[in-house]
Design a protein around this motif. Structure first.
Motif, PDB file in Angstrom:
ATOM      1  N   THR B  15       0.268  -3.963   1.666  1.00 46.73           N
ATOM      2  CA  THR B  15      -0.206  -2.645   1.260  1.00 46.73           C
ATOM      3  C   THR B  15       0.976  -1.681   1.160  1.00 46.73           C
ATOM      4  O   THR B  15       1.828  -1.655   2.035  1.00 46.73           O
ATOM      5  N   VAL B  17       2.867   1.568   1.588  1.00 42.61           N
ATOM      6  CA  VAL B  17       2.718   2.812   2.368  1.00 42.61           C
ATOM      7  C   VAL B  17       3.443   3.961   1.674  1.00 42.61           C
ATOM      8  O   VAL B  17       3.533   5.053   2.191  1.00 42.61           O
ATOM      9  N   LYS B  40       5.712   3.550  10.828  1.00 42.26           N
ATOM     10  CA  LYS B  40       4.498   3.278  10.040  1.00 42.26           C
ATOM     11  C   LYS B  40       4.469   1.813   9.583  1.00 42.26           C
ATOM     12  O   LYS B  40       3.433   1.157   9.638  1.00 42.26           O
ATOM     13  N   HIS B  41       5.614   1.331   9.118  1.00 45.92           N
ATOM     14  CA  HIS B  41       5.664  -0.069   8.674  1.00 45.92           C
ATOM     15  C   HIS B  41       5.401  -1.026   9.839  1.00 45.92           C
ATOM     16  O   HIS B  41       4.706  -2.030   9.676  1.00 45.92           O
ATOM     17  N   GLN B  44       1.774  -0.972  10.763  1.00 39.72           N
ATOM     18  CA  GLN B  44       1.012  -1.694   9.737  1.00 39.72           C
ATOM     19  C   GLN B  44       1.171  -3.206   9.906  1.00 39.72           C
ATOM     20  O   GLN B  44       0.206  -3.961   9.791  1.00 39.72           O
ATOM     21  N   ASP B  47      -0.949  -4.321  12.714  1.00 41.37           N
ATOM     22  CA  ASP B  47      -2.354  -4.289  12.277  1.00 41.37           C
ATOM     23  C   ASP B  47      -2.689  -5.541  11.453  1.00 41.37           C
ATOM     24  O   ASP B  47      -3.730  -6.164  11.631  1.00 41.37           O
ATOM     25  N   GLU B  48      -1.777  -5.888  10.551  1.00 40.28           N
ATOM     26  CA  GLU B  48      -2.028  -7.026   9.665  1.00 40.28           C
ATOM     27  C   GLU B  48      -2.070  -8.350  10.432  1.00 40.28           C
ATOM     28  O   GLU B  48      -2.758  -9.280  10.032  1.00 40.28           O
ATOM     29  N   ARG B 104      10.622  -1.419   4.471  1.00 42.35           N
ATOM     30  CA  ARG B 104       9.832  -2.384   5.244  1.00 42.35           C
ATOM     31  C   ARG B 104      10.741  -3.518   5.728  1.00 42.35           C
ATOM     32  O   ARG B 104      10.685  -3.934   6.883  1.00 42.35           O
TER      33      ARG B 104
END
Lengths: 382, 382
Positions: B15, B17, B40-41, B44, B47-48, B104
């Protein structure tokens, strides 16, 4: 097809070992030749890393020598063997992939395994492995012999933590820059990513179940699935088939075989850990009971036993030490019917695992070889 | 250009960002925005990975929560910052690389750092890091709180060994499947391979010098070079410049800056470890002397002192514990002239490091930003 082998200058020379091992002529029937070739590739990899390690400093080269001795010092090379079986069984020899590069790529699984074993031996406080001192113990012995400063035991463990890390980082390098095409690496990305998370996650699950005193058959089953089956058979076959460019149905058949046979293999291990003959297994009778392992066999027995017998088994596992106590616990498990239940499950998993092989995308030669391997894995006494 | 982000199904969704962080508008002047984007990366990424971890078992998700809290719980994100500086400074924004994918990719350096710190904290038996309990200590506390079976201290260490391994494996995944092009990953293969061997090798060297009671300036210098300079500045810049497609001369300039400024940074750290003001550094006075670190400062003092004073310093380092003993050792080092020698070396390295930036391939904005960073790294009091 592009290959990355040559881009790394001094790090990876990519020298072809084909001439010395006739890698291009290997078929599935030559699975027994795989360990020798894997060891040549591993030795070559350590040789190639030598200059980069010596540039950091001679003491590092001495530490890495312990890792090298461990990696080259034995092991059945089961994972590269299954990786090669997946590649050849899915028709990889008819593709433009360099078979020798594929064998080099599969050899990297032995470096992941080195990290797993070196770190597990610290976790389990094991003194020996394959009849030799474990890595942390051999570094500790060197510390004492050289009369170094500080605590020898801690020094052995600390060095072995870092050597395991190095093996894990090097596994990535060896896999990635083996000479396998970028297209094949892209196809194999999902099993590669999955496998590493599964084996480390499975090991985290295993130690947490011991800490929690888990009695769940489901969770014990997941340890078998992720720590053993996925990592040892399912994903190596998947990697090989993906490198060969197999279709989804063929990959799914290999994975089904790997999952079922892998779990059956571990269930056999659990039975041997309680009922195995020490003269054949080389381990003390009832070793798993003494260590308090939360196996499917143990959880199944607890489910089947009446309240008092379950309480006796529960209290004894992980605390009993005397041979007669251990024998009593084993008798409780046998009497519960858990042994029969696990034997039945091994039979059923072996049958369903082998049934997966009846798939058009898998060669007859591969079916035969994988059937022999399945029998060996699930019907053994050591 | 082909990207691997999308091939991994549930593992990495890829995704973008960018919309939330305006990554495509970031210039070198926005280096201070890097940490927020990196976090944030990283969030994420965790989360993934959630579903794959939960599929293994809930106890594993609980363990991984400790790793997540550690990774997201602070840090200056120095390595991604230098990685981004290398990319932008070498003209990367004018290429077709997706800047958000590059950020990222650089965020993965924080997962390598998580492995290094989690394992170092076990090795150093550290209880706290960034004002919080270390990972092995926080797992240990959970073991006690939940009244689990077995030894809580060992359980904390064992879990943390595996969480460090997971971070290292995940760093590879995050780097490899960031969305950066395969061409850029190929260009960056050599610094990626080099960096991981250098940081682990540098740490192996560091603990071996303590064990050997080394007095070698050369070997202490190599620890600084590989464990600090290469891993923290030189290789991140190299990675960024390689992703941007920089020519060899530009890469060489970045590397020269990174090596010199990185070593100067560590020498400043060594001075603070002996002479730093506890009220500013937040560490006890003379912490390095108490711990027996084999720094360049210490080795230089031994070279400069006469025999009796050298013997006194040698005997006290790593054994002295009282404040007045520590103060006496610090006075010996200061009196030897080693402090001045190290200060002179910091000045000279800072000058030579900055001189490397006078290279046509490095943008003026990057030169300015890297000059500010060099001053901060080498001229600080904490």
């Amino acid at each position: 097809m592009r290959r990355l082998t040559r881009v790394l200058g001094g790090y990876i020379s990519g020298t072809d070992v084909r001439s010395s091992v006739a890698g291009h002529e290997l078929g599935i029937g030559d699975l027994d030749a795989v360990p020798g070739i894997v060891e040549k590739h591993l030795a070559q990899f350590f040789d190639e890393r030598g200059p980069a390690i010596s540039a950091i400093g001679e003491p590092v080269a001495e530490a890495v020598a312990h890792l090298r001795a461990f990696v080259l010092g034995g092991g059945k090379r089961v994972r590269p063997r299954y990786g090669w079986a997946g590649f050849v069984g899915a028709g990889g020899l008819a593709t433009s992939e360099d078979p020798d590069a594929v064998l080099r790529a599969m050899s990297s699984l032995e470096l992941i395994q080195a990290c797993a074993l070196v770190h597990d031996d610290i976790i389990d406080a094991s003194d020996t492995r394959r009849g030799n001192p474990t890595v942390h113990r051999s570094v500790e012995a060197q510390h004492r012999k050289q009369d170094m400063l500080g605590d020898a035991t801690a020094y052995g463990i600390n060095t072995a933590i870092l050597l395991g890390d190095l093996a894990l980082a090097w596994a990535e390098d060896m896999w990635r820059y083996s000479g396998v095409s970028l297209e094949a690496l892209t196809r194999a990305a999902e099993p590669w990513v999955g496998m590493r998370t599964e084996v480390i996650g499975g090991q985290l699950l295993d130690i947490s179940l011991e800490g929690r005193g888990s009695e769940s058959v489901d969770l014990a089953d997941r340890v078998n699935r992720f720590k053993t089956a996925a990592y040892t058979i399912e994903r190596p076959l998947h990697l090989g088939a993906a490198v060969a460019g197999a279709d989804d149905a063929t990959i799914s058949a290999f994975r089904g075989y790997g999952r079922d046979i892998g779990i059956a293999f571990q269930l056999r291990d659990d039975l041997l850990g309680v009922f195995g003959d020490p003269a054949i297994t080389g381990k003390p009778a009832g070793d798993d009971l003494r260590e308090g392992k939360r196996t499917v066999l143990f959880a199944t027995a607890l489910e089947l036993l009446d309240r008092d017998a379950a309480a006796e088994l529960r209290a004894g596992v992980g605390t009993a030490t005397e041979p007669e106590e251990i024998a009593r616990l084993a008798a409780l498990i046998r009497g519960s019917g858990a042994e029969d239940a696990v034997e039945a499950r091994i039979s059923s998993l072996t049958a369903s695992g082998l049934a997966h092989l009846d798939h058009a995308g898998i060669s007859d030669e591969a079916k035969h070889a994988l059937t022999v391997m399945a029998r060996k894995a699930t019907d053994r006494r050591m």
